[in-house]
Design an enzyme around this catalytic site. Sequence first.
Site, short mmCIF file in Angstrom:
data_model
loop_
_atom_site.label_atom_id
_atom_site.label_comp_id
_atom_site.label_asym_id
_atom_site.label_seq_id
_atom_site.Cartn_x
_atom_site.Cartn_y
_atom_site.Cartn_z
N ALA A 115 -7.92 -8.14 -1.38
CA ALA A 115 -6.73 -7.36 -1.03
C ALA A 115 -6.79 -6.02 -1.76
O ALA A 115 -7.38 -5.06 -1.27
CB ALA A 115 -5.46 -8.14 -1.37
N CYS A 116 -6.21 -5.93 -2.93
CA CYS A 116 -6.06 -4.65 -3.63
C CYS A 116 -7.39 -4.06 -4.08
O CYS A 116 -7.55 -2.84 -4.09
CB CYS A 116 -5.09 -4.81 -4.79
SG CYS A 116 -3.44 -5.29 -4.21
N ILE A 117 -8.36 -4.90 -4.45
CA ILE A 117 -9.66 -4.36 -4.87
C ILE A 117 -10.35 -3.70 -3.68
O ILE A 117 -10.78 -2.54 -3.75
CB ILE A 117 -10.54 -5.45 -5.52
CG1 ILE A 117 -9.92 -5.91 -6.84
CG2 ILE A 117 -11.97 -4.96 -5.72
CD1 ILE A 117 -9.77 -4.83 -7.90
#
Length: 186
Positions: A115-117
């Site tokens: 997700a965020c990475i």
Amino acid sequence: MTTLENRPNTALLVVDVQNGVVAGAHERDAVVANVGSLVERARRDGVPVVWVQHHSEELARGSDDWRIVPELTPGDAEPLVEKTYGDSFEDTTLEPVLSGLGVGRLVVVGAQTDACIRSTLHGALVRGYDATLVSDAHTTEDLSAWGAPPPDQVIAHTNLYWTHQTAPGRTAGTVETKAVEFGGTS
């Protein structure tokens, strides 16, 4: 090789290593230890450490889940960027912070891999940054009950595809914690 002018410096970008994000993460303790060793090395080498902290309904500001894990402590002078989207650049102060530090190259660690990475890596590359993922310093939780591959496969796949990511005038790639070379700041 960044396409950003006058940005010769490197920063360590620590994304969402928060209690509620990594509580059930794959190899949590080893990943947090690797992040910690990189934070120490960056500080020793005079490389900026920039912290990113997500907030949402599930990660309410001030809650225990929202806090950075107790093994890691942002320095008083180290920037902390709050975000509400996966991409750490989206609707945040990250770009002005990095610009002010003369940063054109990011070494990225943290959570969640899928997700965020991933969002932050792509966000960095399309904005002109060189972006290196530390292959053993990012993690995710097990979402296989919802159709995702097991977390070790998510991590391995992200490492594989980021190793071969390219864009004109920018570099990407992966490196293990022990092989990270920050290059310092100018």
